[in-house]
Design a protein around this motif. Structure first.
Motif, mmCIF file in Angstrom:
data_model
loop_
_atom_site.group_PDB
_atom_site.id
_atom_site.type_symbol
_atom_site.label_atom_id
_atom_site.label_comp_id
_atom_site.label_asym_id
_atom_site.label_seq_id
_atom_site.Cartn_x
_atom_site.Cartn_y
_atom_site.Cartn_z
ATOM 1 N N ARG A 47 -2.895 -0.983 -2.889
ATOM 2 C CA ARG A 47 -3.823 -0.100 -2.180
ATOM 3 C C ARG A 47 -3.262 1.321 -2.161
ATOM 4 O O ARG A 47 -2.054 1.529 -2.126
ATOM 5 C CB ARG A 47 -4.050 -0.582 -0.740
ATOM 6 N N ALA B 39 0.843 -1.204 0.000
ATOM 7 C CA ALA B 39 0.000 0.000 0.000
ATOM 8 C C ALA B 39 0.869 1.240 0.000
ATOM 9 O O ALA B 39 1.943 1.267 0.601
ATOM 10 C CB ALA B 39 -0.921 0.014 1.223
ATOM 11 N N LEU C 33 -7.067 -0.687 -4.506
ATOM 12 C CA LEU C 33 -7.998 -0.540 -3.400
ATOM 13 C C LEU C 33 -7.789 0.837 -2.780
ATOM 14 O O LEU C 33 -6.690 1.363 -2.771
ATOM 15 C CB LEU C 33 -7.768 -1.635 -2.357
ATOM 16 N N THR D 150 -8.249 3.416 0.581
ATOM 17 C CA THR D 150 -8.511 3.633 2.001
ATOM 18 C C THR D 150 -8.410 5.128 2.275
ATOM 19 O O THR D 150 -7.453 5.775 1.851
ATOM 20 C CB THR D 150 -7.502 2.870 2.878
#
Length: 792
Positions: free
Chosen positions: A702, A681, A736, A738
């Motif tokens: 991510r 990430a 992804l 976040t």
């Protein structure tokens, strides 16, 4: 009609009420006829179905009222009503023939409206006669039927047609009230009046909206036709040019205009598109740093087979650097396979140079051409960003006796003196240093090092250079300079704090006699002692188990289901209490202990993850310095294998700022971790100035949006647009998403519309112990409710 009557009609047509009812202000004069025809044909199509429904409704009423219907007057009204419906139905069926045979559209519309008016009259007569022959209960029913018929006038079509049906029905409703002694009461009269007025204004509003839609549709069609005509004309007369490539991106069919702007014969324009644009310019053909490839975005769009528009790229034309704006879209062959690109190009060199000049002026002082305060602040923030192990030194300069020069010789010579000072300052500093004019006679210098020796040596050099006499047209001017020095992060890790401390040091330098420099020493002494102490204690902390880990959940924003937990290391110091990672991670890096700290955190997190549901993963932060270690993968993979935790449940986070100092070993470590099964990430996205080409070279899964953007939601003018752009950017790359720093339900509500994103913040949970995480997920559902933000 006499002149007085004509004037009255003209006044009425210019009134707001007239415009509101007939929408004469909506429809341009040239569109009146086509919109009228379109509206009438729509109404005729609706009337065809409505005629059948009306016949059935009238018949049902006749059957229900039985003997009353057989009275001669009622029966006559009923038959006339049925005949009118039949006539309307026949008119709608025969409309194409009627339209051709009736002389003029207006006559057809008048005929249709008269049929509608007759229909309204016969309905009114039929229901009034029924009401006269019925009891009070039936009269109320008949009145409700009449009101229902009035409401059917709210439909698409010309307003004249709906009014033709509405007018007799509305008049009939009031006549029906008068016929019935039981219903002729104020409450019924007022109610019918209000209801009829409501239907009238609703008809007007619907008609106005339909007219607006028709106008927009016709204008759009006309605009589309104009665009098509202009495109046909473009190929013949435009100053821009068309370009085309084959599937291998080799230029084909070069136009004469392209050959003209490229300063080459059309027969010599061949080969790869990028080679053609780079020409003989080595900086374009083979950039020293692949991360600054000037064609990176164009290559990305072409590689993804996506259309692009107004993409500005540099080109080499006859040895001169120019700028072209390219628009293109992929073409397909008859089998649907990619056949190349085709598009339009234009020379925007003048505009690009003007834009570059504007950008330069936006970031530089117009008098001295040094960078201005705003641009200097951006560079200072970058130097102060987390992960910059070298630190920085801020030299705050103030000219001595400059005001006296201004007062004695005027502002003209004062401006000349400032330009001379800027020139000497520019020559005194190194290539890695940055000088800026903050305003007035205040300057600043940023050194990419927090070395006291470097900072003071540079201060001595600047004082010596700037204090030499200045001579302008026989006028000799002598000034001095005082300097305050603040070192980052020792004297501040924020721009405002560093400026404040440098200003305090400058104040002391001026008080000590001017023409000298002073360091901001008090805070620095405390910081040095603190760091020395922590450097000794951190080894003991690892040995004695003083480091512990807390975990902050990452949840699905929509379901509040825990997706993962981020491991956050803390230090329980025997004397200083709890110390956050921002205070000792950099020290651990300089001491060579960052690997041991990371392994400790990973061991604790893996041990916890074994106790959690299999759907919950753990996230570990990796230091940029640690990423460059050769044994990083071996150490981390060994910890994961020993724990028995599936690598797919481990995610490593790398800050965006770490990408600015990457090398081949960093990339190799990230790729090996990903092949091992772990996810990667990018943390704090939006704060490190990572380029698209840099992002493409990393195997990220991510993207974590920095909390600073979330805190601006609802406050900054473009806050929501920026977050939306970042989310769509990440999802376009298949990452992804976040969102960090979600602390309020307002934040969550603003983010709720985004598809499939995760969130992290104090709204859901602050960092908590591993046992607390186990308790939260003990049911196996792994869902948490929002929590009040914890006090720090």
């Amino acid at each position: 009609m006499n002149k007085q009557q004509q004037s009255l009609v003209q006044i009425i047509k210019q009134s707001r009420l007239y415009n509101a009812v007939w929408a004469t202000d909506v429809v341009p004069e040239q569109l009146v006829a086509p919109i009228a025809i379109e509206g009438l044909e729509l109404r005729i199509r609706l009337t065809r179905v409505a005629s059948i429904a009306g016949l059935l409704v009238a018949g049902a009423i006749a059957i229900d009222f039985g003997a009353t219907t057989r009275r001669p007057a009622v029966l006559a009204a009923f038959l006339l009503l049925q005949l009118t419906y039949v006539a309307l139905f026949c008119f709608t069926v025969a409309w194409p023939l009627v339209r051709r045979r009736v002389a003029g559209f207006d006559r057809a519309r008048v005929l249709f409206n008269r049929l509608l008016f007759a229909l309204g009259v016969f309905w009114a007569a039929y229901l009034i006669l029924l009401m006269r022959a019925s009891g009070p209960a039936s009269q109320a029913l008949i009145l409700s039927i009449m009101c229902g018929l009035i409401s059917t006038t709210i439909a698409a079509g010309p307003l004249s047609s709906t009014l033709a049906f509405w007018t007799p029905l509305t008049a009939g409703a009031f006549i029906a009230l008068n016929v019935s002694h039981d219903l002729w009461r104020p409450v019924f009269v007022v109610s019918v009046a209000i209801y009829s007025a409501f239907v009238f204004f609703t008809m007007v509003a619907v008609n106005r909206r339909m007219l607006e839609r028709s106008v927009n549709a016709l204008e759009l069609k006309r605009t589309s036709e104009t665009i098509q005509m202009l495109l046909r004309d473009f190929e013949e007369n435009a100053s821009d040019w068309l370009w085309e490539t084959d599937a291998a991106l080799n230029l084909v069919h070069p136009s004469a205009r392209l050959a003209e702007v490229a300063h080459r014969p059309a027969g010599e324009i061949r080969g790869n598109l990028f080679d053609f644009m780079a020409g003989t310019d080595a900086a374009l053909a083979s950039p020293a740093d692949p991360a600054i490839d000037p064609y990176a975005e164009l290559r990305r769009q072409i590689r993804m087979r996506r259309p692009f528009r107004d993409l500005v790229v540099p080109v080499s034309a006859a040895g001169e650097r120019r700028w072209w704006s390219l628009t293109g879209k992929p073409t397909l062959d008859h089998e649907g396979a990619f056949a190349g690109y085709r598009g339009v190009g234009s020379d925007v060199t003048a505009m690009q140079r003007s834009r570059q000049r504007i950008d330069f002026l936006a970031q530089h002082d117009t008098l001295t051409e040094l960078i201005n305060r705003a641009a200097f602040g951006v560079l200072l923030d970058r130097a102060l960003a987390p992960g910059n192990a070298c630190g920085a030194a801020l030299l705050y300069l103030d000219l001595d006796q400059f005001k006296a020069v201004n007062d004695s010789y005027g502002h003209g010579l004062g401006d000349i003196l400032l330009r001379a000072v800027a020139s000497r300052l520019r020559n005194a500093i190194r290539e890695t240093d940055t000088a800026a004019r903050l305003g007035g006679d205040e300057f600043a210098v940023l050194l990419p090092s927090n070395s006291r020796i470097d900072a003071t040596a540079m201060a001595d050099r600047i004082i010596e250079r700037l204090s030499r006499p200045y001579r302008f047209d026989g006028v000799s001017v002598e000034i001095g300079v005082s300097i305050g020095i603040a070192l980052a992060p020792a004297d501040g890790d924020r721009q405002d704090l560093l400026f404040r401390n440098a200003d305090l040091a400058l104040y002391r330098a001026k008080n000590d006699g001017r023409g000298t420099w002073r360091l901001f020493d008090q805070a620095m002494d405390r910081q040095v002692q603190n760091q020395r102490s922590l450097r000794r204690d951190i080894k003991r902390a690892l040995h004695d188990g003083q480091l512990f880990v807390e975990y902050q959940p990452v949840v699905c924003l929509r379901t509040r289901r825990i997706r993962s937990v981020e491991a956050l290391v803390r230090w329980r110091h025997p004397q200083r209490g709890i110390i956050g990672p921002e205070d000792f991670i950099a020290i651990a890096e300089r001491c060579g202990l960052i690997g041991a700290v990371t392994r400790h955190v990973l061991t604790e997190a893996a041990s916890l993850a074994i106790r959690l549901p299999s759907s919950v993963s753990v996230a570990i932060n990796l230091s940029a310095l640690h990423l460059r270690e050769a044994l990083l993968f071996d150490q981390l993979s060994a910890v994961i294998s020993t724990s028995g935790l599936a690598p797919e449940r481990v995610e490593f986070e790398v800050t965006e700022t770490a990408l600015l100092t990457t090398d081949d070993r960093t990339i190799d470590n990230l790729r090996r971790l990903r092949r091992f099964g772990c996810r990667i990430a990018i943390d704090d996205f939006g704060t490190g100035f990572a380029s698209l080409s840099t992002l493409r070279s990393f195997p990220f899964d991510r993207l974590k949006i920095d909390r600073s953007f979330i805190h601006e939601l609802g406050r900054a003018e473009n806050g929501e647009r920026i977050v939306k752009a970042i989310v769509e950017f990440g999802q376009t790359l298949g990452l992804l998403i976040t969102v960090e720093g979600v602390e309020t339900e307002e934040h969550a509500a603003m983010l709720y519309g985004y598809r499939d994103i995760d969130a992290q913040g104090y709204l859901f949970s602050p960092p908590v112990s591993g046992d607390r995480i186990v308790a939260i997920t003990g049911s196996g559902v792994a869902t948490i409710a929002p929590a009040e933000p914890a006090t720090m």
